[in-house]
Design a protein around this motif. Structure first.
Motif, PDB file in Angstrom:
ATOM      1  N   VAL A  79      -1.253  12.018   0.385  1.00 53.55           N
ATOM      2  CA  VAL A  79      -1.337  12.938   1.459  1.00 53.55           C
ATOM      3  C   VAL A  79       0.031  12.968   2.061  1.00 53.55           C
ATOM      4  CG1 VAL A  79      -2.493  13.304   3.671  1.00 53.55           C
ATOM      5  CG2 VAL A  79      -3.881  12.375   1.565  1.00 53.55           C
ATOM      6  N   TYR A  80       0.632  14.132   2.270  1.00 54.07           N
ATOM      7  CA  TYR A  80       1.715  14.492   3.069  1.00 54.07           C
ATOM      8  C   TYR A  80       1.595  14.006   4.569  1.00 54.07           C
ATOM      9  CZ  TYR A  80       6.141  16.404   4.612  1.00 54.07           C
ATOM     10  OH  TYR A  80       7.239  16.594   5.236  1.00 54.07           O
ATOM     11  N   PRO A  81       2.383  13.536   5.072  1.00 57.22           N
ATOM     12  CA  PRO A  81       3.652  12.932   4.606  1.00 57.22           C
ATOM     13  C   PRO A  81       3.269  11.510   4.273  1.00 57.22           C
ATOM     14  CG  PRO A  81       3.913  12.662   6.926  1.00 57.22           C
ATOM     15  CD  PRO A  81       2.446  13.418   6.660  1.00 57.22           C
ATOM     16  N   THR A  82       4.114  11.042   3.141  1.00 53.76           N
ATOM     17  CA  THR A  82       4.118   9.585   2.732  1.00 53.76           C
ATOM     18  C   THR A  82       5.368   8.896   3.375  1.00 53.76           C
ATOM     19  OG1 THR A  82       5.498   9.948   0.752  1.00 53.76           O
ATOM     20  CG2 THR A  82       3.250  10.256   0.383  1.00 53.76           C
ATOM     21  N   VAL A  83       5.514   7.526   3.286  1.00 53.91           N
ATOM     22  CA  VAL A  83       6.714   6.965   3.857  1.00 53.91           C
ATOM     23  C   VAL A  83       7.809   7.430   3.074  1.00 53.91           C
ATOM     24  CG1 VAL A  83       7.439   4.608   4.139  1.00 53.91           C
ATOM     25  CG2 VAL A  83       5.064   4.865   4.202  1.00 53.91           C
ATOM     26  N   ASP A  84       7.793   7.532   2.252  1.00 50.92           N
ATOM     27  CA  ASP A  84       9.216   8.096   1.217  1.00 50.92           C
ATOM     28  C   ASP A  84       9.252   9.384   1.816  1.00 50.92           C
ATOM     29  OD1 ASP A  84       9.586   5.941  -0.238  1.00 50.92           O
ATOM     30  OD2 ASP A  84       8.550   6.825  -1.960  1.00 50.92           O
ATOM     31  N   ASP A  85       8.343  10.208   2.181  1.00 50.76           N
ATOM     32  CA  ASP A  85       8.738  11.609   2.696  1.00 50.76           C
ATOM     33  C   ASP A  85       9.359  11.350   4.039  1.00 50.76           C
ATOM     34  OD1 ASP A  85       7.457  13.120   0.678  1.00 50.76           O
ATOM     35  OD2 ASP A  85       5.649  12.939   1.608  1.00 50.76           O
ATOM     36  N   ALA A  86       8.948  10.494   4.808  1.00 54.26           N
ATOM     37  CA  ALA A  86       9.541  10.083   6.268  1.00 54.26           C
ATOM     38  C   ALA A  86      10.998   9.790   6.164  1.00 54.26           C
ATOM     39  CB  ALA A  86       8.802   9.179   7.033  1.00 54.26           C
ATOM     40  N   TYR A  87      11.325   8.787   5.083  1.00 53.26           N
ATOM     41  CA  TYR A  87      12.574   8.537   4.966  1.00 53.26           C
ATOM     42  C   TYR A  87      13.484   9.714   4.523  1.00 53.26           C
ATOM     43  CZ  TYR A  87      11.899   3.477   5.354  1.00 53.26           C
ATOM     44  OH  TYR A  87      11.509   2.286   5.912  1.00 53.26           O
ATOM     45  N   HIS A  88      13.146  10.594   3.590  1.00 50.88           N
ATOM     46  CA  HIS A  88      13.749  11.554   3.277  1.00 50.88           C
ATOM     47  C   HIS A  88      13.787  12.898   4.313  1.00 50.88           C
ATOM     48  CE1 HIS A  88      14.440  10.645  -0.924  1.00 50.88           C
ATOM     49  NE2 HIS A  88      13.208  10.211  -0.885  1.00 50.88           N
ATOM     50  N   GLU A  89      12.863  13.061   5.163  1.00 46.74           N
ATOM     51  CA  GLU A  89      13.168  13.836   6.407  1.00 46.74           C
ATOM     52  C   GLU A  89      14.163  13.491   7.416  1.00 46.74           C
ATOM     53  OE1 GLU A  89      12.180  17.086   6.894  1.00 46.74           O
ATOM     54  OE2 GLU A  89      10.402  17.255   5.327  1.00 46.74           O
ATOM     55  N   GLY A  90      13.852  12.013   7.610  1.00 45.03           N
ATOM     56  CA  GLY A  90      14.765  11.316   8.305  1.00 45.03           C
ATOM     57  C   GLY A  90      16.226  11.312   8.008  1.00 45.03           C
ATOM     58  N   LYS A  91      16.392  11.303   6.815  1.00 49.22           N
ATOM     59  CA  LYS A  91      17.787  11.136   6.411  1.00 49.22           C
ATOM     60  C   LYS A  91      18.119  12.556   6.440  1.00 49.22           C
ATOM     61  CE  LYS A  91      18.337  11.308   1.797  1.00 49.22           C
ATOM     62  NZ  LYS A  91      18.737  11.310   0.323  1.00 49.22           N
ATOM     63  N   ASN A  92      17.431  13.655   6.333  1.00 49.40           N
ATOM     64  CA  ASN A  92      18.346  14.973   6.504  1.00 49.40           C
ATOM     65  C   ASN A  92      18.582  15.068   8.060  1.00 49.40           C
ATOM     66  OD1 ASN A  92      18.108  15.592   3.825  1.00 49.40           O
ATOM     67  ND2 ASN A  92      16.001  16.477   4.058  1.00 49.40           N
ATOM     68  N   LEU A  93      17.738  14.583   8.784  1.00 45.94           N
ATOM     69  CA  LEU A  93      18.024  14.911  10.211  1.00 45.94           C
ATOM     70  C   LEU A  93      19.150  13.974  10.640  1.00 45.94           C
ATOM     71  CD1 LEU A  93      14.600  15.000  12.241  1.00 45.94           C
ATOM     72  CD2 LEU A  93      16.392  16.574  12.075  1.00 45.94           C
ATOM     73  N   MET A  94      19.506  13.013  10.011  1.00 48.37           N
ATOM     74  CA  MET A  94      20.681  12.174  10.267  1.00 48.37           C
ATOM     75  C   MET A  94      21.874  12.623   9.442  1.00 48.37           C
ATOM     76  SD  MET A  94      19.101   8.149  10.113  1.00 48.37           S
ATOM     77  CE  MET A  94      17.864   8.361   9.285  1.00 48.37           C
TER      78      MET A  94
END
Length: 136
Positions: free
Chosen positions: A6-21
């Motif tokens: 199910v979206y979001p996964t923990v990996d999705d959170a890291y990737h979205e966060g990485k883009n925001l950073m």
């Protein structure tokens, strides 16, 4: 029938966060608790990726998300609450040079939803019980 996570996964959170950073072009580093990516994520959003994904899912389960919710807007709201920029221009720059009206319109419904989650997370009955019987 497929068993897709199910979206979001923990990996999705890291990737979205990485883009925001503004680190979208870099390889994701070590994400174990206490690892460099985990520490960076926690310092930016105020909590670990697992906890943030769990909060999102709880908001989803209790119908506390705004219409057409995007996980990135939840991260915007957490970023706002964690860093609390001094002015709107700084906040808009942090979230990718978005319009202030758009940013406000996306983060405040998420903050209200997170606030309403307190009824499902904090139990006054449990708090009263523990204060009398000292079981915790």
């Amino acid at each position: 029938m497929t068993n897709q996570p199910v979206y979001p996964t923990v990996d999705d959170a890291y990737h979205e966060g990485k883009n925001l950073m503004r680190r979208g072009e870099k390889q994701l580093g070590v994400t174990t608790p206490g690892g460099p990516e985990d520490i960076r994520f926690r310092s930016f959003f105020g909590g670990g990726a697992l906890v943030i994904v769990h909060a999102w899912r709880m908001m989803e389960d209790h119908d506390l998300l705004p219409p057409v919710p995007l996980f990135v807007h939840f991260l915007w709201a957490l970023l706002f609450m964690c860093l609390y920029p001094k002015n709107e221009a700084a906040l808009c720059t942090l979230v990718g040079r978005r319009d202030p009206k758009t940013v406000r319109g996306k983060i405040w419904p998420m903050i209200y939803g997170l606030f309403e989650l307190r009824f499902y997370v904090v139990s006054i009955l449990h708090c009263l019980c523990c204060s009398f019987c000292k079981c915790c």
